[in-house]
Scaffold this active site. Structure first.
Site, mmCIF file in Angstrom:
data_model
loop_
_atom_site.group_PDB
_atom_site.id
_atom_site.type_symbol
_atom_site.label_atom_id
_atom_site.label_comp_id
_atom_site.label_asym_id
_atom_site.label_seq_id
_atom_site.Cartn_x
_atom_site.Cartn_y
_atom_site.Cartn_z
ATOM 1 N N LYS A 145 0.886 -1.126 -0.031
ATOM 2 C CA LYS A 145 -0.076 -0.016 0.014
ATOM 3 C C LYS A 145 0.785 1.190 -0.161
ATOM 4 C CE LYS A 145 -4.446 -1.354 1.421
ATOM 5 N NZ LYS A 145 -4.262 -2.962 1.385
ATOM 6 N N GLU A 199 -9.864 7.241 2.658
ATOM 7 C CA GLU A 199 -10.706 6.581 3.274
ATOM 8 C C GLU A 199 -10.110 5.272 3.680
ATOM 9 O OE1 GLU A 199 -10.257 6.452 0.149
ATOM 10 O OE2 GLU A 199 -9.580 4.215 -0.279
ATOM 11 N N SER A 248 1.585 -9.849 -1.331
ATOM 12 C CA SER A 248 1.091 -8.467 -1.136
ATOM 13 C C SER A 248 1.416 -7.719 0.192
ATOM 14 C CB SER A 248 -0.228 -8.139 -1.530
ATOM 15 O OG SER A 248 -1.262 -8.865 -0.777
HETATM 16 C C1 LIG Z 1 -5.319 -3.803 0.878
HETATM 17 C C2 LIG Z 1 -4.766 -5.114 0.571
HETATM 18 C C3 LIG Z 1 -5.106 -6.095 -0.478
HETATM 19 C C4 LIG Z 1 -6.186 -5.629 -1.368
HETATM 20 O O1 LIG Z 1 -6.208 -4.441 -1.923
HETATM 21 P P1 LIG Z 1 -5.637 -4.477 -3.689
HETATM 22 O O2 LIG Z 1 -6.039 -2.840 -4.017
HETATM 23 O O3 LIG Z 1 -6.736 -5.195 -4.200
HETATM 24 O O4 LIG Z 1 -4.279 -4.790 -3.822
HETATM 25 C C5 LIG Z 1 -4.131 -7.095 -0.710
HETATM 26 N N1 LIG Z 1 -3.432 -7.418 0.129
HETATM 27 C C6 LIG Z 1 -2.874 -6.815 1.298
HETATM 28 C C7 LIG Z 1 -2.006 -7.037 2.189
HETATM 29 C C8 LIG Z 1 -3.563 -5.573 1.548
HETATM 30 O O5 LIG Z 1 -3.318 -4.805 2.633
#
Ligand SMILES: *Cc1c(COP(=O)(O)O)cnc(C)c1O
Length: 392
Positions: free
Chosen positions: A83, A105, A373
Site C-alpha cells: 500500500k 478512506e 502483497s
Molecule cells: C489492501 C490489501 C489488499 C487488497 O487491495 P488491492 O487494491 O486489491 O491490492 C491485498 N493485500 C494486502 C496485504 C492488503 O493490505
C-alpha cells in the site's frame, strides 16, 4: 476516450467535483514526467519504503508442488504491504500540487495507516474517514493512525464500513477542493485515479520483470495476485500485459458463493459481479437485482470490497486476465502452509493467491510468481480466534 478501459471506467461524479478532478489530471500529467518528482519518489521508495523488494525462490514449496515458485516480497515494504507504494506517490504528488491537507478512506485501516506514514514523513496533515463499525473491529489500526499523527473521522452512514467511508471522503473533497487532496487506496474511483494508482504500483511488476530475467533468463509462465480493489494485481501485471504470461486475479470466495439480497457471502466482483456504477466509475460490482450494492464478506479485510477496478473488469472481459476465487478455509490453510514451510507469515489477503497456486500448480506452468502483497502479523489475532472456534 481517456479514462476508459473498454466499457469500464469513466467519471461518474457530480459536476461540482469536476474542477478538482481536472486539477488532479493536470497535476499528475505535469509531475509524472518531472525529473525532480521522479527522483524524489525513487529516493523515498528506496530509503523509506525499502525497495526494491526481493523476488524469492520458495524452494521447499516448489519441490512440494512440482513447479518453480517465486514470491514477490511486498510484505517487506515498510508498513508490511504494497500500500505504501501508492500512498508515497500520491502524497508526494499532493505536496507538489501545493495541497496542505490529505484525506483518505480506509476499511480495515491498512490504507489509512499507509497514508498516515507517508503524510508524517512528508509533513502533510492527514485525515482518514473510517466506518464506525470498522473502527470498532480494528481498534489497533485506529490507534496506529493516531500515533502517526493522523485524525480518524468516524462514518456513521450506511453500513458504517468502507464504501460509506469512500462516499464521505468524496463529499469532503467536494467542499474543500482548494487545499485538499483525496488520496484513494486502490485502482478504483473516477478517472484519473485508476491510472495514477496503477502507475505507482507498477513498480512491483517492473522489478519482478528485471529480477526474473536475471535469475531465470526468461519470463514466468504465470503470475498470481490476490484482488480486492485490484491495486497489487495490476501493479504486478501491468508491465507483463503485452507478454506471453498468464495473469491470475484471485478474489475472496468468502464462506461460500451464495448470494442473497442483503449480503454477498464473498467478495468476488470479477467472477460474480455485474456491470454498474460505484464510486465514480463503471465497473463490475456485487449488487442485487435493483442495483443496490451488496455488502461483501471475506476473512481478509483487505479483499472485502463490493467492486473491483475498472481496468481489471476490462482485462477480464477481453480475456487477458483470468479470475478465480478462494474461500476462507482454503486461504487459511495456505496461511499455515507458508508459515510452516517458509518461515513467512503471509497476510490473509495474500494467502488467497498462495492457495490458488497450491491448488492449481499443475495448470500454471513450470515457472510461477506469486505477489505476496503483505505480511500476516496483523492477522494473527483473527487466526488465533478462529483456532479457538470463535466467530471471526
Ligand atoms: C489492501 C490489501 C489488499 C487488497 O487491495 P488491492 O487494491 O486489491 O491490492 C491485498 N493485500 C494486502 C496485504 C492488503 O493490505
Amino acid at each position: 476516450m481517456k479514462g476508459k478501459f473498454g466499457r469500464y471506467g469513466g467519471q461518474f461524479v457530480p459536476e461540482i467535483l469536476m474542477p478538482a478532478i481536472e486539477e488532479l489530471i493536470e497535476g499528475y500529467e505535469r509531475y509524472k514526467a518531472d525529473q525532480k518528482f521522479t527522483k524524489e519518489l525513487n529516493f523515498y521508495s528506496r530509503e523509506f519504503a525499502g525497495r526494491p523488494t526481493p523476488l524469492y525462490h520458495a524452494k521447499r514449496l516448489s519441490e512440494a508442488y512440482g513447479a518453480k515458485i517465486y514470491l514477490k516480497r511486498e510484505d517487506l515494504v515498510h508498513g508490511g504491504a504494497h500500500k505504501l507504494n501508492n500512498t508515497l506517490g500520491q502524497a508526494l504528488l499532493a505536496k507538489y500540487m501545493g495541497k496542505e491537507r490529505i484525506i483518505a478512506e480506509t476499511g480495515a485501516g491498512q490504507h489509512g495507516t499507509a497514508t498516515a506514514m507517508a503524510g508524517a514523513m512528508l509533513g502533510i496533515k492527514i485525515e482518514v474517514y473510517m466506518g464506525s463499525k470498522d473502527m470498532e473491529r480494528q481498534r489497533m489500526n485506529v490507534y496506529r493512525m493516531e500515533l502517526l499523527g493522523a485524525k480518524v473521522i468516524p462514518v456513521e452512514s450506511g453500513s458504517k464500513t468502507l464504501k460509506d467511508a469512500i462516499n464521505e471522503a468524496l463529499r469532503d473533497w467536494v467542499s474543500n477542493v482548494e487545499d485538499t487532496y483525496y488520496l484513494i487506496g486502490s485502482i478504483v474511483g473516477p478517472h484519473p485515479y485508476p491510472e495514477i494508482v496503477r502507475d505507482f504500483q507498477s513498480v512491483i511488476g517492473k522489478e519482478t520483470k528485471e529480477q526474473i530475467l536475471k535469475c531465470e533468463k526468461r519470463l514466468p509462465d504465470s503470475i498470481v495476485a490476490c484482488t480486492g480493489g485490484g491495486s497489487n494485481s495490476i501493479g504486478i501485471f501491468y508491465p507483463f500485459i503485452e507478454d506471453d504470461v498468464k495473469l491470475f486475479a484471485i478474489e475472496a470466495g468468502g464462506e461460500s458463493l451464495k448470494k442473497t439480497d442483503k449480503v454477498a457471502y464473498h467478495s468476488a466482483s470479477l467472477c460474480q459481479g455485474e456491470e454498474g456504477i460505484l464510486h465514480g466509475a463503471r465497473t463490475k460490482i456485487l449488487q442485487n437485482e435493483y442495483g443496490q450494492i451488496l455488502e461483501s464478506h471475506s476473512i481478509a479485510a483487505g479483499l472485502d470490497y463490493s467492486g473491483v477496478g475498472p481496468e481489471l473488469s476490462h482485462l477480464s472481459e477481453i480475456g487477458r486476465i483470468n479470475s478465480g476465487n478462494i474461500c476462507d478455509n482454503d486461504a487459511l490453510e495456505a496461511f499455515y502452509e507458508l508459515s510452516r514451510k517458509k518461515g513467512i507469515i503471509p497476510a490473509l489477503e495474500s494467502s488467497h493467491a498462495v492457495s490458488y497456486v497450491l491448488k492449481h500448480a499443475k495448470e500454471l506452468g513450470d515457472l510461477i510468481v506469486i505477489n505476496l502483497s503483505g505480511r500476516g502479523d496483523k492477522d494473527v489475532e483473527i487466526v488465533a480466534r478462529l483456532n479457538r472456534g470463535d466467530k471471526a
